[in-house]
Design a protein around this motif. Structure first.
Motif, PDB file in Angstrom:
ATOM      1  N   UNK A   1       0.692  -1.304   0.044  1.00  9.14           N
ATOM      2  CA  UNK A   1      -0.033   0.084  -0.144  1.00  9.14           C
ATOM      3  C   UNK A   1       1.006   1.354   0.078  1.00  9.14           C
ATOM      4  N   UNK A   2       1.881   1.342   0.876  1.00  6.29           N
ATOM      5  CA  UNK A   2       2.662   2.486   0.618  1.00  6.29           C
ATOM      6  C   UNK A   2       3.318   2.626  -0.837  1.00  6.29           C
ATOM      7  N   UNK A   3       3.657   1.636  -1.184  1.00  5.15           N
ATOM      8  CA  UNK A   3       4.069   1.796  -2.753  1.00  5.15           C
ATOM      9  C   UNK A   3       3.228   2.145  -3.595  1.00  5.15           C
ATOM     10  N   UNK A   4       1.977   1.783  -3.508  1.00  6.81           N
ATOM     11  CA  UNK A   4       0.997   2.115  -4.263  1.00  6.81           C
ATOM     12  C   UNK A   4       0.500   3.774  -4.047  1.00  6.81           C
ATOM     13  N   UNK A   5       0.534   4.112  -2.872  1.00  4.34           N
ATOM     14  CA  UNK A   5       0.339   5.567  -2.601  1.00  4.34           C
ATOM     15  C   UNK A   5       1.442   6.188  -3.274  1.00  4.34           C
ATOM     16  N   UNK A   6       2.555   5.929  -3.194  1.00  3.07           N
ATOM     17  CA  UNK A   6       3.783   6.642  -3.860  1.00  3.07           C
ATOM     18  C   UNK A   6       3.419   6.864  -5.521  1.00  3.07           C
TER      19      UNK A   6
ATOM     20  N   UNK B   1      -7.957   4.369  -0.930  1.00  3.52           N
ATOM     21  CA  UNK B   1      -7.529   3.873  -2.481  1.00  3.52           C
ATOM     22  C   UNK B   1      -7.126   5.241  -3.187  1.00  3.52           C
ATOM     23  N   UNK B   2      -7.096   5.273  -4.367  1.00  2.78           N
ATOM     24  CA  UNK B   2      -6.486   6.519  -5.013  1.00  2.78           C
ATOM     25  C   UNK B   2      -7.282   7.702  -4.868  1.00  2.78           C
TER      26      UNK B   2
ATOM     27  N   UNK C   1       5.777   0.269 -10.261  1.00  2.00           N
ATOM     28  CA  UNK C   1       6.374   0.393  -8.692  1.00  2.00           C
ATOM     29  C   UNK C   1       7.999   0.405  -8.774  1.00  2.00           C
ATOM     30  N   UNK C   2       8.477   0.245  -9.904  1.00  2.00           N
ATOM     31  CA  UNK C   2       9.870  -0.074 -10.173  1.00  2.00           C
ATOM     32  C   UNK C   2      10.886   0.664  -9.208  1.00  2.00           C
ATOM     33  N   UNK C   3      10.262   2.053  -9.208  1.00  5.58           N
ATOM     34  CA  UNK C   3      11.063   3.170  -8.317  1.00  5.58           C
ATOM     35  C   UNK C   3      11.215   2.802  -7.034  1.00  5.58           C
ATOM     36  N   UNK C   4       9.934   2.442  -6.348  1.00  8.50           N
ATOM     37  CA  UNK C   4       9.824   1.920  -4.970  1.00  8.50           C
ATOM     38  C   UNK C   4      10.506   0.820  -4.889  1.00  8.50           C
ATOM     39  N   UNK C   5      10.334  -0.300  -5.629  1.00  9.09           N
ATOM     40  CA  UNK C   5      10.870  -1.579  -5.332  1.00  9.09           C
ATOM     41  C   UNK C   5      12.449  -1.535  -5.312  1.00  9.09           C
ATOM     42  N   UNK C   6      12.937  -0.476  -6.254  1.00  8.41           N
ATOM     43  CA  UNK C   6      14.393  -0.013  -6.294  1.00  8.41           C
ATOM     44  C   UNK C   6      14.711   0.420  -4.759  1.00  8.41           C
ATOM     45  N   UNK C   7      14.023   1.378  -4.433  1.00  8.21           N
ATOM     46  CA  UNK C   7      14.229   2.097  -3.161  1.00  8.21           C
ATOM     47  C   UNK C   7      14.239   1.125  -2.162  1.00  8.21           C
ATOM     48  N   UNK C   8      13.331   0.052  -2.020  1.00  7.29           N
ATOM     49  CA  UNK C   8      13.067  -0.623  -0.836  1.00  7.29           C
ATOM     50  C   UNK C   8      14.255  -1.941  -0.842  1.00  7.29           C
TER      51      UNK C   8
END
Length: 503
Positions: free
Chosen positions: A33-38, A122-123, A155-162
């Motif tokens: 969910x935090x990745x989705x919010x981002x 949700x969005x 979500x790749x920017x968030x997956x890379x960061x995490x």
């Protein structure tokens, strides 16, 4: 707007052994969910800063201080760290929003520190938050949890960061969080998903994500965050089987034994399942999840162990989830039956959970009505090895005696030897050794608490519910857990508000 999203995965590391674990393992626990919010905020054109905190460094430095809004997600154990950060951001004039499991369970307590508390989102709800549609002091929720999870590619920017090393390079432990469904059809009274409706998500999205991973992150571990994976088994597994055999990523799931019946374990193997963690919970209750009908006691042990043996022929790593201290637990039987299961299924690593009364669950409501929740116990201790309720059929000393017996059996040298003999690979043997070492560390914690229960009358009175005076042991340990942030929370800040808020 400048928007920060901070996902708190663990408390500050305090010991050298914790440093390695949190760097290698906890780092991979990033929530979806935090990745989705981002992603949603980025879609809206906002300048977005996303980060995860897994116990190393100073979390308030992971995202800028000069934000317009900060979203913080956490579970209950790390809620005090979230509260301390909220104080820092509010002082800087940042609008603060909390979501995640803790906000869903204890919204009234969260309102003491955050401008907005989100139960489900949700969005559209995030867009309303950023547009200033809600006044401070509100508990808000979308009508239902979001169904449209942003794709892995988005979500790749968030997956890379995490999950990547320094945000740039995947590691052998890099894990990609995914969802194939929301909710759970079971109504376990201790679970925060007890009242949720099971809903499969888009199969087309799942197939597209798997194709993307095969091309861009081949061989990386996928962790499905579904509360109960593949209840619609054929539908989900047809999508997994649609990928060419050499392109199927290893994956981890939590699922019920009732789902994994018949020839389905073979399909787990064929689709490259790396780990399954079914919930057994109890030998006297929750049998509908175990697929044993009305069987209980030793009959249930034998049937469940046989089912795990079938799974072990097809899945490299198994975990069996138990709870000890339920109101149906009494005498020596729960311990002896669990030990017998360990002997019959050494290839299944046991987790033995202490019942925790998370808000909004029937378990919480029942224990609160009976006055059995320790009212001044800080949320930092809402996890093992700590007990935050009075146990119905065991006094505190006896309860810890039983926990020590269970953990001692699970972490014994003989049990470790048996696990290593049944392990299918070097990696599984390494995991067994590491987790056994963790159990032995937990044994030390259990023994320290038992010693205090035997030697300190005030400590015993607190755990028997005869006094609400918080023992100094927990005050001191709470300071250590918060580290550099301990001065930001007073004793009153750490005393929970357990009142309910119904939307």
């Amino acid at each position: 707007m400048r928007v920060g999203i901070l996902d708190l995965l663990g408390p500050p590391a305090r010991r050298p052994v914790e440093l390695g674990y949190q760097l290698l393992i906890t780092k991979q626990y990033a929530s979806i969910t935090p990745q989705a919010i981002s992603v949603w905020c980025r879609r809206m054109g906002h300048e977005t800063f996303y980060a995860t905190y897994y116990g190393l460094g100073r979390p308030h430095r992971l995202v800028p201080a000069d934000l317009d809004v900060v979203f913080i997600s956490c579970y209950t154990q790390v809620s005090h760290l979230a509260y301390a950060l909220a104080k820092l951001y509010r002082k800087a004039g940042v609008r603060t929003v909390i979501g995640g499991p803790h906000a869903k369970a204890f919204p009234a307590d969260c309102l003491r520190f955050f401008d907005l508390v989100v139960r489900e989102c949700d969005e559209a709800l995030v867009a309303d938050i950023l547009a200033g549609q809600f006044d401070p002091g509100a508990v808000i929720s979308s009508e239902k949890p979001f169904d449209d999870v942003p794709a892995v590619e988005e979500r790749m920017p968030e997956i890379r960061a995490s999950a990547f090393f320094r945000g740039r390079t995947p590691t052998p432990l890099t894990a990609v969080p995914m969802l194939a469904s929301m909710g759970c059809p079971y109504r376990c009274d201790f679970c925060i998903d007890w009242s949720s409706t099971y809903r499969p998500l888009s199969i087309e999205r799942l197939e597209a994500d798997l194709r993307y991973l095969a091309t861009h992150l081949p061989g990386r571990l996928v962790v499905f965050h579904d509360p109960n994976f593949a209840v619609k088994f054929d539908q989900v597994f047809e999508a997994l089987e649609a990928q060419p055999p050499g392109e199927r990523p290893p994956y981890i799931i939590e699922s019920s034994l009732t789902v994994l019946r018949g020839d389905r374990p073979r399909r787990l193997k064929d689709t490259n399942c790396a780990m399954v963690a079914p919930g057994v919970e109890s030998w006297t209750d929750y049998s509908n999840k175990a697929g044993v009908g009305r069987a209980g006691g030793m009959a249930k042990v034998e049937r469940v162990a046989a089912h795990f043996a079938q799974l072990a022929d097809n899945v490299p790593y198994l975990q069996a989830n138990f709870m000890f201290g339920l109101d149906t637990d009494e005498g020596d039987a729960p311990v002896e039956l669990t030990k017998r299961f360990m002997d019959l299924a050494p290839f299944a690593f046991p987790t033995i959970n202490i019942p925790v009364p998370f808000g909004g669950t029937p378990l919480h409501d029942e224990l609160a009505a009976d006055g059995r929740i320790l009212p001044t116990m800080p949320f930092s201790f809402y996890y093992a090895p700590y007990v935050v309720t009075t146990i119905k059929n065991y006094d505190p000393v006896t309860y810890y005696d039983k926990l020590i017996e269970l953990y001692g059996h699970a972490a014994s040298p003989e049990m470790l030897r048996r696990r290593l003999r049944t392990a299918p690979s070097r990696v599984v043997r390494w995991v067994h050794r590491a987790r056994t070492a963790g159990f032995r560390a937990d044994l030390g914690s259990f023994r320290r608490i038992r010693t205090l229960l035997r030697s300190d009358p005030g400590f015993l009175a607190f755990h028997e519910g005869r006094t609400t005076a918080l023992p100094e042991f927990y005050r001191h340990l709470g300071d250590r857990m918060l580290g550099d942030y301990s001065e930001l929370l007073s004793a009153a800040d750490r005393t929970p508000d357990l009142s309910s808020i119904r939307l």
